[in-house]
Motif scaffolding. Structure first.
Motif, PDB file in Angstrom:
ATOM      1  N   VAL A 241       0.867  -1.174   0.022  1.00  0.00           N
ATOM      2  CA  VAL A 241      -0.055   0.057   0.024  1.00  0.00           C
ATOM      3  C   VAL A 241       1.000   1.153  -0.045  1.00  0.00           C
ATOM      4  O   VAL A 241       1.824   1.474   0.811  1.00  0.00           O
ATOM      5  CB  VAL A 241      -0.897  -0.028   1.335  1.00  0.00           C
ATOM      6  CG1 VAL A 241      -1.847   1.259   1.209  1.00  0.00           C
ATOM      7  CG2 VAL A 241      -1.832  -1.248   1.117  1.00  0.00           C
ATOM      8  N   PRO A 242       0.939   2.169  -0.958  1.00  0.00           N
ATOM      9  CA  PRO A 242       1.942   3.194  -1.333  1.00  0.00           C
ATOM     10  C   PRO A 242       1.638   4.248  -0.072  1.00  0.00           C
ATOM     11  O   PRO A 242       0.573   4.370   0.599  1.00  0.00           O
ATOM     12  CB  PRO A 242       1.385   3.967  -2.642  1.00  0.00           C
ATOM     13  CG  PRO A 242       0.144   3.481  -2.757  1.00  0.00           C
ATOM     14  CD  PRO A 242      -0.264   2.034  -2.006  1.00  0.00           C
ATOM     15  N   SER A 243       2.658   4.855   0.364  1.00  0.00           N
ATOM     16  CA  SER A 243       2.720   5.762   1.445  1.00  0.00           C
ATOM     17  C   SER A 243       2.405   7.110   0.791  1.00  0.00           C
ATOM     18  O   SER A 243       2.544   7.353  -0.460  1.00  0.00           O
ATOM     19  CB  SER A 243       4.204   5.866   1.872  1.00  0.00           C
ATOM     20  OG  SER A 243       4.430   7.115   2.656  1.00  0.00           O
ATOM     21  N   THR A 244       1.838   8.151   1.661  1.00  0.00           N
ATOM     22  CA  THR A 244       1.417   9.222   1.092  1.00  0.00           C
ATOM     23  C   THR A 244       2.067  10.466   1.780  1.00  0.00           C
ATOM     24  O   THR A 244       1.603  11.420   1.728  1.00  0.00           O
ATOM     25  CB  THR A 244      -0.322   9.552   1.340  1.00  0.00           C
ATOM     26  OG1 THR A 244      -0.505   9.520   2.901  1.00  0.00           O
ATOM     27  CG2 THR A 244      -1.162   8.296   0.934  1.00  0.00           C
ATOM     28  N   ARG A 245       3.212  10.367   2.301  1.00  0.00           N
ATOM     29  CA  ARG A 245       3.880  11.623   2.836  1.00  0.00           C
ATOM     30  C   ARG A 245       5.286  11.174   2.772  1.00  0.00           C
ATOM     31  O   ARG A 245       5.532   9.956   2.853  1.00  0.00           O
ATOM     32  CB  ARG A 245       3.526  11.704   4.320  1.00  0.00           C
ATOM     33  CG  ARG A 245       4.028  10.789   5.174  1.00  0.00           C
ATOM     34  CD  ARG A 245       3.356  11.203   6.449  1.00  0.00           C
ATOM     35  NE  ARG A 245       4.173  12.359   7.113  1.00  0.00           N
ATOM     36  CZ  ARG A 245       5.347  12.368   7.696  1.00  0.00           C
ATOM     37  NH1 ARG A 245       5.892  10.883   7.870  1.00  0.00           N
ATOM     38  NH2 ARG A 245       6.007  13.394   8.219  1.00  0.00           N
ATOM     39  N   ARG A 246       6.125  12.287   2.799  1.00  0.00           N
ATOM     40  CA  ARG A 246       7.483  11.987   2.558  1.00  0.00           C
ATOM     41  C   ARG A 246       8.033  11.270   3.674  1.00  0.00           C
ATOM     42  O   ARG A 246       7.654  11.723   4.876  1.00  0.00           O
ATOM     43  CB  ARG A 246       8.510  13.236   2.138  1.00  0.00           C
ATOM     44  CG  ARG A 246       7.926  13.729   0.715  1.00  0.00           C
ATOM     45  CD  ARG A 246       9.138  14.893   0.375  1.00  0.00           C
ATOM     46  NE  ARG A 246       8.666  15.581  -0.874  1.00  0.00           N
ATOM     47  CZ  ARG A 246       9.312  14.786  -1.998  1.00  0.00           C
ATOM     48  NH1 ARG A 246      10.041  13.704  -1.917  1.00  0.00           N
ATOM     49  NH2 ARG A 246       8.999  15.360  -3.180  1.00  0.00           N
ATOM     50  N   PRO A 247       9.406  10.420   3.518  1.00  0.00           N
ATOM     51  CA  PRO A 247       9.590  10.058   4.938  1.00  0.00           C
ATOM     52  C   PRO A 247      10.548  11.194   5.524  1.00  0.00           C
ATOM     53  O   PRO A 247      10.589  12.290   5.123  1.00  0.00           O
ATOM     54  CB  PRO A 247      10.667   9.181   4.505  1.00  0.00           C
ATOM     55  CG  PRO A 247      10.371   8.599   2.969  1.00  0.00           C
ATOM     56  CD  PRO A 247       9.753   9.711   2.595  1.00  0.00           C
ATOM     57  N   GLU A 248      10.995  10.964   6.744  1.00  0.00           N
ATOM     58  CA  GLU A 248      11.663  11.955   7.665  1.00  0.00           C
ATOM     59  C   GLU A 248      13.001  12.051   7.246  1.00  0.00           C
ATOM     60  O   GLU A 248      13.448  10.830   6.853  1.00  0.00           O
ATOM     61  CB  GLU A 248      11.596  11.709   9.260  1.00  0.00           C
ATOM     62  CG  GLU A 248      10.186  12.099   9.580  1.00  0.00           C
ATOM     63  CD  GLU A 248       9.462  13.320   9.626  1.00  0.00           C
ATOM     64  OE1 GLU A 248      10.488  14.414   9.798  1.00  0.00           O
ATOM     65  OE2 GLU A 248       8.468  13.580   9.342  1.00  0.00           O
ATOM     66  N   PRO A 249      13.703  13.004   7.250  1.00  0.00           N
ATOM     67  CA  PRO A 249      15.335  12.985   6.968  1.00  0.00           C
ATOM     68  C   PRO A 249      16.178  12.118   7.835  1.00  0.00           C
ATOM     69  O   PRO A 249      15.798  11.915   9.107  1.00  0.00           O
ATOM     70  CB  PRO A 249      15.908  14.448   6.961  1.00  0.00           C
ATOM     71  CG  PRO A 249      14.636  15.286   7.145  1.00  0.00           C
ATOM     72  CD  PRO A 249      13.294  14.418   7.504  1.00  0.00           C
TER      73      PRO A 249
END
Length: 523
Positions: A241-249
């Motif tokens: 299921v695709p993620s909908t926000r960027r990962p944290e640095p």
């Protein structure tokens, strides 16, 4: 009292109308019994003694049958409605009335119970109920539709099931994910709700005939359901299921240069050769990890080179450079994903989180799967670097400055990469080869070869051998470590021996003769 038997219309496998007489005259006439059996074919009437009509019906099949009484033709005149019909002009007029053949046909139909005004029918539903669905449900390919920042997903796909015997299909989703709680000693693998995950979907079909069975049966789920096969996706690792926000640095702890060793033994020549190959660096990462869910990776962000778009600033992409202290003439390669041979995944045209000149830009990435170091309580990635066939043979302690980002390959575009974290410059070790040959008198002839470069002292001494010899001093020392001691407990045995530099085969070699010192317990 006038009924001579029963009339059925629509019996499975039967004629349009089937009539069966009651045994005996009124009031001794007795009813018949209707029996349903699995199968196909015409109904079977087991005579006036058994009084049993067997109807064949396939499993999980419904059949709606019209049932009414049939009477004797001579009794039709008892009905006022029939007398009105047969006394009408439409029935008797020789010119405009019904022909004799049609009147005979209507009379037979009325006697067989097909005239609703005389013998109203009722609808009888025949059911061949089954405890379980006849086939296992099977889930087909699935699709997942999401948009940025959405906390839900539109799931699409198909489920194949036996519709006649299935009343409901329940789909269960199971998955596992990492939970990295920094208050705990180590991350753990648990089964909970995830931001993104690899899901296995399992269908379970329930019979549509549960109301026909006793509660002792229907209250036991295993008796009225049929479980379908697991669907772990096309790769067998689950549906992502695709993620909908960027990962944290990523938060970098430190970097350590890495290398590998190759050892060759020539027993005939009493020679041992060891070569240290450049591997790359090990990047240690602070906890927690998996900010965007499972499958989150560490990506090295690479300059796309001649790709169209604005110029990428240094702090957004990986950089490679020569050590300014040494006159290393090795050409600096433009690193691509191919220069990272142990990358678990590579990709191009991944959008960066940062804008350049107000525009979205893309870069190539080489991604690595983190592992956990329980002793340091840090995540780490071994990032092997291959500079290419020519550069690997000649590069002397080159500098590598990594641009790192978290990378979620299962994300909606363009949210795969976090913001970039720039690491410190790290030097990659060269590839030297040391060869030790035992001489007849018990000494060891030591040779050292590998990439070389001159420094400022060597440039003063001149070009070629004088310059290389003046640029460095090479010493060899015997060391000893007790068996029970740690790998850091090596101690020198005897004074060091300085190796001399000589030219050989277009390169340079350092050689020297070492005399082993006997162990104290030897005589």
């Amino acid at each position: 009292m006038l009924a001579r038997g029963v009339s059925f219309r629509g019996l499975p496998g039967g004629k349009p109308t089937e009539t069966y007489a009651f045994p005996g005259p009124w009031p001794q006439a007795r009813p018949l019994r209707l029996r349903i059996e699995e199968g196909n074919g015409p109904p079977v009437w087991r005579g006036l003694v058994d009084r049993e009509l067997t109807v064949f019906l396939p499993k999980a099949t419904f059949a709606t049958v019209r049932m009414s009484c049939h009477v004797h033709r001579d009794d039709l005149t008892t009905f006022h409605q029939w007398r009105l019909l047969t006394g009408s002009t439409r029935w008797n007029d020789p010119t405009t009335g019904l022909p004799p053949q049609k009147r005979e046909e209507l009379t037979d139909a009325a006697a067989d119970g097909e005239n609703w005004l005389l013998t109203p029918w009722v609808e009888l539903t025949l059911v061949h109920a089954v405890e379980k669905p006849l086939e296992r449900p099977v889930i087909g390919d699935l699709t997942f539709r999401r948009r940025a920042e959405e906390t839900f997903v539109y799931l699409g796909g198909s489920v194949r099931n036996h519709a006649r015997s299935t009343g409901r299909v329940d789909v269960d989703a199971t998955w596992q994910e990492w939970i990295d709680d920094v208050t705990q000693d180590a991350p753990e693998r648990v089964t909970v709700h995830a931001h993104v995950g690899d899901f296995t979907y399992t269908p379970t079909a329930t019979t549509r005939f549960r109301e026909y069975f006793h509660p002792d049966i229907t209250r036991r789920t295993e008796l009225i359901t049929r479980r379908g096969p697991d669907n772990p996706g096309p790769t067998g690792q689950g549906w992502s299921v695709p993620s909908t926000r960027r990962p944290e640095p990523p938060e970098l702890s430190h970097l350590v240069p890495t290398s590998t060793w190759e050892r060759e033994v020539d027993h005939e020549r009493h020679r041992v050769t060891r070569t240290r190959h450049r591997a790359g660096v090990r990047a240690y990462l602070k906890r927690p990890w998996y900010s965007s869910g499972d499958d989150e990776m560490l990506a090295v962000v690479l300059d796309p080179g001649a790709a169209p778009g604005p110029y990428l600033p240094d702090h957004l992409v990986n950089r490679y450079a020569r050590d300014p202290l040494w006159s290393d003439a090795t050409a600096s390669p433009l690193l691509t994903p191919a220069n990272f041979p142990n990358a678990a995944a590579t990709a191009t045209d991944r959008a960066l989180a940062e804008l350049v000149d107000g525009r979205q830009v893309t870069a190539a990435v080489a991604a690595f799967t983190p592992r956990y170091d329980e002793s340091l309580r840090l995540w780490y990635c071994d990032i092997d670097v291959s500079l290419g066939e020519l550069a690997d043979d000649t590069a002397y302690f080159p500098y590598l400055r990594l641009a790192l980002a978290r990378y979620q390959p299962h994300s909606i575009d363009p949210l795969h990469l976090s913001k970039v974290t720039t690491a410190e410059f790290t030097q990659l070790v060269p590839r030297p080869t040391a060869t030790g040959t035992t001489t007849p008198d018990g000494k060891i002839q030591l040779e050292l070869t590998g990439p070389v470069a001159t420094n400022s002292l060597g440039e003063r001494a001149g070009a070629g051998l004088p310059g290389v010899a003046a640029s460095r001093r090479v010493r060899a020392t015997f060391q000893r470590r007790e068996l029970a001691a740690s790998d850091l407990a090596w101690t020198d045995v005897g004074p060091p021996v300085e190796l001399g530099c000589a030219a050989r085969d277009g390169g340079f070699v350092w050689t020297g003769l070492l005399t082993p010192r006997p162990h104290p317990w030897r005589r």
